[in-house]
Design a protein around this motif. Structure first.
Motif, PDB file in Angstrom:
ATOM      1  N   ALA A   1     -33.230 -34.121 -55.686  1.00 51.85           N
ATOM      2  CA  ALA A   1     -34.526 -34.798 -55.625  1.00 51.85           C
ATOM      3  C   ALA A   1     -35.645 -33.836 -55.996  1.00 51.85           C
ATOM      4  O   ALA A   1     -35.463 -32.619 -56.087  1.00 51.85           O
ATOM      5  N   ASP A   2     -36.807 -34.418 -56.232  1.00 45.95           N
ATOM      6  CA  ASP A   2     -38.016 -33.636 -56.494  1.00 45.95           C
ATOM      7  C   ASP A   2     -38.834 -33.427 -55.227  1.00 45.95           C
ATOM      8  O   ASP A   2     -39.542 -32.433 -55.115  1.00 45.95           O
ATOM      9  N   ILE A   3     -38.763 -34.387 -54.298  1.00 48.86           N
ATOM     10  CA  ILE A   3     -39.402 -34.254 -52.992  1.00 48.86           C
ATOM     11  C   ILE A   3     -38.388 -34.678 -51.946  1.00 48.86           C
ATOM     12  O   ILE A   3     -37.802 -35.759 -52.047  1.00 48.86           O
ATOM     13  N   VAL A   4     -38.170 -33.828 -50.940  1.00 50.18           N
ATOM     14  CA  VAL A   4     -37.264 -34.138 -49.835  1.00 50.18           C
ATOM     15  C   VAL A   4     -38.088 -34.140 -48.547  1.00 50.18           C
ATOM     16  O   VAL A   4     -38.775 -33.159 -48.242  1.00 50.18           O
TER      17      VAL A   4
ATOM     18  N   ALA B   1     -36.386 -34.045 -39.191  1.00 51.93           N
ATOM     19  CA  ALA B   1     -35.635 -33.247 -38.225  1.00 51.93           C
ATOM     20  C   ALA B   1     -36.059 -31.800 -38.386  1.00 51.93           C
ATOM     21  O   ALA B   1     -36.641 -31.410 -39.403  1.00 51.93           O
ATOM     22  N   ARG B   2     -35.769 -31.003 -37.363  1.00 49.20           N
ATOM     23  CA  ARG B   2     -36.048 -29.578 -37.460  1.00 49.20           C
ATOM     24  C   ARG B   2     -34.960 -28.906 -38.286  1.00 49.20           C
ATOM     25  O   ARG B   2     -33.805 -29.304 -38.248  1.00 49.20           O
ATOM     26  N   SER B   3     -35.376 -27.889 -38.991  1.00 51.41           N
ATOM     27  CA  SER B   3     -34.413 -27.182 -39.830  1.00 51.41           C
ATOM     28  C   SER B   3     -34.887 -25.748 -40.026  1.00 51.41           C
ATOM     29  O   SER B   3     -36.082 -25.480 -40.141  1.00 51.41           O
ATOM     30  N   SER B   4     -33.928 -24.834 -40.045  1.00 50.75           N
ATOM     31  CA  SER B   4     -34.273 -23.449 -40.343  1.00 50.75           C
ATOM     32  C   SER B   4     -34.494 -23.255 -41.841  1.00 50.75           C
ATOM     33  O   SER B   4     -35.066 -22.247 -42.257  1.00 50.75           O
ATOM     34  N   VAL B   5     -34.036 -24.207 -42.659  1.00 50.99           N
ATOM     35  CA  VAL B   5     -34.280 -24.152 -44.096  1.00 50.99           C
ATOM     36  C   VAL B   5     -35.730 -24.541 -44.335  1.00 50.99           C
ATOM     37  O   VAL B   5     -36.188 -25.592 -43.899  1.00 50.99           O
ATOM     38  N   GLN B   6     -36.479 -23.700 -45.030  1.00 52.11           N
ATOM     39  CA  GLN B   6     -37.905 -23.919 -45.199  1.00 52.11           C
ATOM     40  C   GLN B   6     -38.311 -24.201 -46.631  1.00 52.11           C
ATOM     41  O   GLN B   6     -39.450 -24.572 -46.879  1.00 52.11           O
ATOM     42  N   SER B   7     -37.415 -24.017 -47.589  1.00 54.15           N
ATOM     43  CA  SER B   7     -37.750 -24.296 -48.983  1.00 54.15           C
ATOM     44  C   SER B   7     -36.478 -24.571 -49.761  1.00 54.15           C
ATOM     45  O   SER B   7     -35.374 -24.224 -49.323  1.00 54.15           O
ATOM     46  N   CYS B   8     -36.639 -25.187 -50.908  1.00 57.39           N
ATOM     47  CA  CYS B   8     -35.509 -25.524 -51.772  1.00 57.39           C
ATOM     48  C   CYS B   8     -35.425 -24.525 -52.922  1.00 57.39           C
ATOM     49  O   CYS B   8     -36.425 -24.236 -53.587  1.00 57.39           O
ATOM     50  N   ARG B   9     -34.215 -24.026 -53.180  1.00 54.32           N
ATOM     51  CA  ARG B   9     -34.010 -23.094 -54.285  1.00 54.32           C
ATOM     52  C   ARG B   9     -34.205 -23.782 -55.627  1.00 54.32           C
ATOM     53  O   ARG B   9     -34.607 -23.144 -56.609  1.00 54.32           O
ATOM     54  N   SER B  10     -34.016 -25.088 -55.648  1.00 53.73           N
ATOM     55  CA  SER B  10     -34.152 -25.819 -56.904  1.00 53.73           C
ATOM     56  C   SER B  10     -35.598 -25.986 -57.336  1.00 53.73           C
ATOM     57  O   SER B  10     -35.861 -26.426 -58.456  1.00 53.73           O
TER      58      SER B  10
ATOM     59  N   ALA C   1     -37.676 -28.007 -55.664  1.00 51.44           N
ATOM     60  CA  ALA C   1     -38.157 -29.259 -55.073  1.00 51.44           C
ATOM     61  C   ALA C   1     -39.001 -28.950 -53.837  1.00 51.44           C
ATOM     62  O   ALA C   1     -38.834 -27.923 -53.182  1.00 51.44           O
ATOM     63  N   ILE C   2     -39.898 -29.852 -53.540  1.00 49.33           N
ATOM     64  CA  ILE C   2     -40.734 -29.710 -52.352  1.00 49.33           C
ATOM     65  C   ILE C   2     -39.952 -30.202 -51.143  1.00 49.33           C
ATOM     66  O   ILE C   2     -39.435 -31.319 -51.141  1.00 49.33           O
ATOM     67  N   LEU C   3     -39.878 -29.371 -50.109  1.00 46.44           N
ATOM     68  CA  LEU C   3     -39.183 -29.718 -48.880  1.00 46.44           C
ATOM     69  C   LEU C   3     -40.207 -29.851 -47.753  1.00 46.44           C
ATOM     70  O   LEU C   3     -40.911 -28.896 -47.430  1.00 46.44           O
ATOM     71  N   LEU C   4     -40.275 -31.043 -47.179  1.00 47.94           N
ATOM     72  CA  LEU C   4     -41.172 -31.318 -46.051  1.00 47.94           C
ATOM     73  C   LEU C   4     -40.308 -31.653 -44.854  1.00 47.94           C
ATOM     74  O   LEU C   4     -39.587 -32.648 -44.861  1.00 47.94           O
ATOM     75  N   THR C   5     -40.365 -30.815 -43.843  1.00 50.46           N
ATOM     76  CA  THR C   5     -39.554 -31.036 -42.655  1.00 50.46           C
ATOM     77  C   THR C   5     -40.448 -31.287 -41.449  1.00 50.46           C
ATOM     78  O   THR C   5     -41.666 -31.088 -41.497  1.00 50.46           O
ATOM     79  N   GLU C   6     -39.820 -31.693 -40.367  1.00 51.19           N
ATOM     80  CA  GLU C   6     -40.570 -31.877 -39.123  1.00 51.19           C
ATOM     81  C   GLU C   6     -41.230 -30.573 -38.696  1.00 51.19           C
ATOM     82  O   GLU C   6     -42.340 -30.575 -38.138  1.00 51.19           O
TER      83      GLU C   6
END
Length: 815
Positions: free
Chosen positions: A723-726, A730-739, A741-746
């Motif tokens: 995806a281009d935006i995820v 939920a909480r996640s220790s992952v803070q960014s996408c290597r691809s 894409a924009i990652l928006l988490t809780e």
């Protein structure tokens, strides 16, 4: 000449392309600068300047410049709250002292001293805001948590059924213990239980959450009100709470004991009212007398709101004036029947003193609502003027009340209650002053008792009509700005309901309060309940005629222009007040005609659970990623965004993500491959303008950009590569996408708040993102940056956290 005529005919025949409309626009565009140039010639500038200066001097001679003291104080407070980084308090204080010195050195002439006075007032308002913030120092909970709590019930309020809302001074937490615990919390107990009395210790297992932020950028931040109300967490009990034996505490202060006694008295009065008048009638009566509104059903509350009668539940000038007037007139008449007292004592002053004590008791049991305190201060000044044989000037009373309230609690300046209360009161005072200064000559002279009775009734309904019109016009802009809705039948509802309130409900309620210590209040409360039943019938009937007019989000200049116009129109006396009316009308005209800014394409809630976008098939249609979107959030989005229709997601029953490990373990390689295949098929099935979902994930296309919303943190790596935006709820220790894409988490949205995203339709992955919070935190937003694991806090709000050392990829999942 003939060629000129042919040319004119050719222009007239060319209506479809350019024609008369284009020539008119050109002439109008040329006329505006010519007119402005004519008006702004040096001679005319000088003439207008002298006229304005003369009118302004007349206003000062009338003493109307004093009316702007609370205006500039409030302006300074609002400026402090809106600054991203307010200046230090000592710097503001030094500047205020310099401004006062400048005013003193300005000499005798007022025009040289006024700029210094204005600057000093604005800086004083900023000082008041800074001092109030330092005074509160409210600790707001940083993360939702389920824990055992125990504390002392400070206040309680019954709901419409069996629930109770408790305001608790928190003493202990356990299983787990909260390291950074708030001092005061608000909890709802839905389970049936014996209500825990005020002052007792309450305990139970509860879910605590921090107050929510804005539903969208620029909307109401509930944490702001909670911070200044010293409420650090909200939530509900899991099961029924219980009352436990209190531990030995140190001796409390006299102020705390007086406050506890006051709330206990208020609680006993509310319970007594609900015992005599059950249901919505009792809840309505309690809201008028004690200010408790939760015991009314949602249907009754909504009917009052839609009909424009919700202001009755607020203890305002009408309630306070009727209470003071009934006591003043009644006491004066009774004392006049005793010849010795009437001849030996000033019964008018005795009645005024008794009325002052009566309204003081009224405001003490009202919960200190903004409208109640304003009405109390104004009425107290008027009664005090009677005691010292001085005339009471209403606008001066309003100015004094506003100045005191802003100086003591400047945070109320940004609230709708303060704005609507003072706007309506100023408009009514100003309107009636002009009415009494030039009374209409068309009213007939009454001859005989029937004619006098008919004229009195006509005056009553005329006053009610005029009051309703002025009140509705003066508060309309604030209703549009804060609530995005305007009642269209408020005039009819007020004409029918207000005579009942003035002649039946309030007198019966006041007599019931006087008779309550003697146990003779029940008959009066039944009379009050009869009147309130009629008012509720009016509200339900009027609400059934329509829900009013919905308004989308307005630009900031709308409320600023409306407030400026209202202030000039109501506080001035000379022709300058017409400038206020002109500003008000131009603001309304601009709001109706000026195109609004381009709305965002994507909306993300602060918990990442609700995502919405526009559906292209019809105007005002929005697509959401939930079959049951959060009512609390979505009901705020609807009027602001102008949503009239909702497209719910398409469910793909044949696709299913692999089962998530209950212990949070990473997926096996086989399960990861299975999740990748499911997400690929989900993205391939995505359509524009409507979400396509499986359990735990949804996809949609916006201008060719692939958007995935997820509930599963264990497959975020696969989502990042597809995806281009995820958006991960939920909480996640992952803070960014290597691809990329924009990652928006809780976790990241906890710092930024809700988002609005504009997507460029011409290029891939070109986004403009507007967060609710950015830059340095305010005192009421700093809890969002606190990390309880390390007991540290970040210095700035940010939309996306710094890149992780382990960026998400197709083979990297977070459990």
């Amino acid at each position: 000449m003939l060629d000129w005529g042919r040319e004119q005919n050719r222009e007239l025949d060319d209506d479809s392309a350019h024609g008369i409309g284009e020539r008119f626009k050109a002439q109008a565009a040329d006329l505006i600068p010519k007119t402005l140039g004519y008006l702004l010639t040096s001679s005319r500038r000088q003439s207008w300047r002298s006229r304005i200066a003369e009118a302004f001097d007349r206003e000062c001679r009338y003493g109307h410049d004093v009316f702007f003291v609370p205006v500039f104080l409030g302006m300074g407070a609002a400026l402090w709250f809106s600054l991203r980084t307010p200046p230090r308090t000592d710097i503001i204080a030094a500047l205020a002292i310099l401004a006062l010195i400048g005013r003193w050195l300005g000499g005798v002439r007022g025009d040289k001293r006024r700029p210094g006075a204005v600057a000093a007032l604005i800086l004083s308002g900023m000082l008041c805001a800074a001092w109030e913030t330092d005074r509160q120092s409210t600790i707001i909970l940083d993360q939702p948590v389920v824990t055992e709590i125990s504390g002392v019930v400070e206040r309680r309020e019954a709901g419409s059924s069996t629930e109770w809302r408790y305001i608790i001074t928190l003493h202990e937490t356990a299983r787990p213990t909260i390291r950074r615990a708030p001092q005061r919390i608000s909890l709802l107990a839905r389970a049936r239980h014996a209500p825990v009395p005020i002052g007792a210790t309450i305990a139970g297992r509860a879910r605590l959450s921090p107050p929510s932020g804005p539903a969208l950028p620029g909307m109401n931040d509930f944490a702001f009100q909670s911070f200044y109300a010293q409420i650090g967490a909200i939530g509900y009990f899991l099961g029924a709470p219980k009352s436990i034996a209190a531990k030995a505490e140190s001796e409390t202060s006299w102020a705390t004991r007086v406050e506890a006694w006051q709330y206990q008295l208020r609680d006993r009065i509310s319970n007594r009212i609900r015992e005599i008048l059950p249901g919505d009638t009792g809840g309505f009566a309690a809201s008028i007398i004690t200010g408790e509104r939760r015991s009314m059903s949602r249907e009754a509350t909504e009917a009052l709101r839609l009909s424009g009668l919700a202001h009755i539940t607020a203890i305002s000038g009408l309630n306070m004036a009727l209470a003071a007037g009934i006591f003043f007139v009644g006491a004066r008449r009774l004392l006049s029947l005793i010849p010795f007292v009437a001849q030996a004592f000033p019964i008018k002053k005795l009645a005024a003193l008794g009325a002052l004590f009566a309204i003081t008791g009224y405001v003490m049991i009202s919960g200190y609502q903004v409208s109640a305190v304003r009405a109390y201060l104004m009425t107290a000044v008027m009664l005090s003027a009677v005691l010292i044989d001085r005339p009471a000037i209403s606008l001066r009373n309003l100015c004094l009340a506003a100045t005191i309230m802003i100086a003591c609690q400047p945070s109320i300046v940004l609230g709708p209650s303060f704005q609507m209360s003072f706007a309506a009161t100023a408009a009514l005072i100003s309107g009636y002053a002009r009415w009494t200064a030039r009374p209409p000559s068309f009213l007939p002279k009454a001859k005989g008792a029937p004619a006098r009775l008919a004229l009195s009734v006509g005056k009553l309904f005329s006053a009610t009509f005029l009051t309703s019109v002025i009140g509705a016009l003066s508060t309309a802009v604030f209703s549009i700005w804060h609530f995005h809705r305007l009642s269209t039948h408020g005039l009819e509802a007020n004409l029918a309901a207000m005579p009942l309130i003035s002649l039946l409900v309030m007198p019966a309620g006041f007599l019931a309060m006087l008779a309550m210590p003697l146990g003779l209040d029940e008959p009066f409360f039944h009379v009050m309940g009869f009147g309130l039943d009629l008012v509720l019938d009016v509200a339900h009937t009027t609400a059934s005629w329509g829900e009013g007019i919905a308004f989308e989000r307005m630009p900031p200049w709308f409320i600023l222009g409306a407030i400026a116009g209202l202030l000039l129109l109501t506080l001035l006396r000379t022709w300058l007040r017409l400038a206020g009316g002109l500003i008000f009308l131009l603001t309304a005209l601009a709001a109706a005609t000026v195109p609004t800014a381009t709305p965002a394409d994507l909306f993300v809630s602060e918990d990442a659970r609700l995502v919405a976008l526009w559906a292209a098939d019809q105007k005002g249609a929005a697509a959401v990623n939930r079959l049951r979107p959060s009512a609390f959030l979505y009901d705020q989005w609807r009027p602001v965004l102008g949503i009239r229709h909702t497209e719910f997601p398409i469910q793909l029953a044949e696709l299913r993500l692999p089962q998530m490990s209950p212990r949070g373990e990473l997926l096996t390689a086989t399960a990861q491959e299975e999740a990748r295949v499911v997400l690929e098929r989900l993205v391939h099935a995505a359509v524009a303008n409507r979400f396509t979902c499986v359990k735990g994930a949804c996809s949609v296309l916006v201008y060719g950009n692939k958007i995935l919303t997820m509930d599963r943190p264990d497959v975020v790596g696969q989502a990042c590569d597809l995806a281009d935006i995820v958006v991960l709820a939920a909480r996640s220790s992952v803070q960014s996408c290597r691809s990329g894409a924009i990652l928006l988490t809780e976790s990241s949205l906890r710092s930024s708040g809700a988002l609005e995203i504009w997507i460029d339709p011409e290029s891939q992955r070109q986004f403009t993102i507007r967060p609710s919070f950015e830059g340095r935190p305010f005192p009421w937003t700093s809890h969002r940056l606190y990390d309880w694991r390390t007991a540290t806090s970040a210095e700035n709000h940010g939309m996306i956290h710094p890149k992780s050392e382990r960026p998400a990829s197709i083979n990297d999942s977070d459990g």
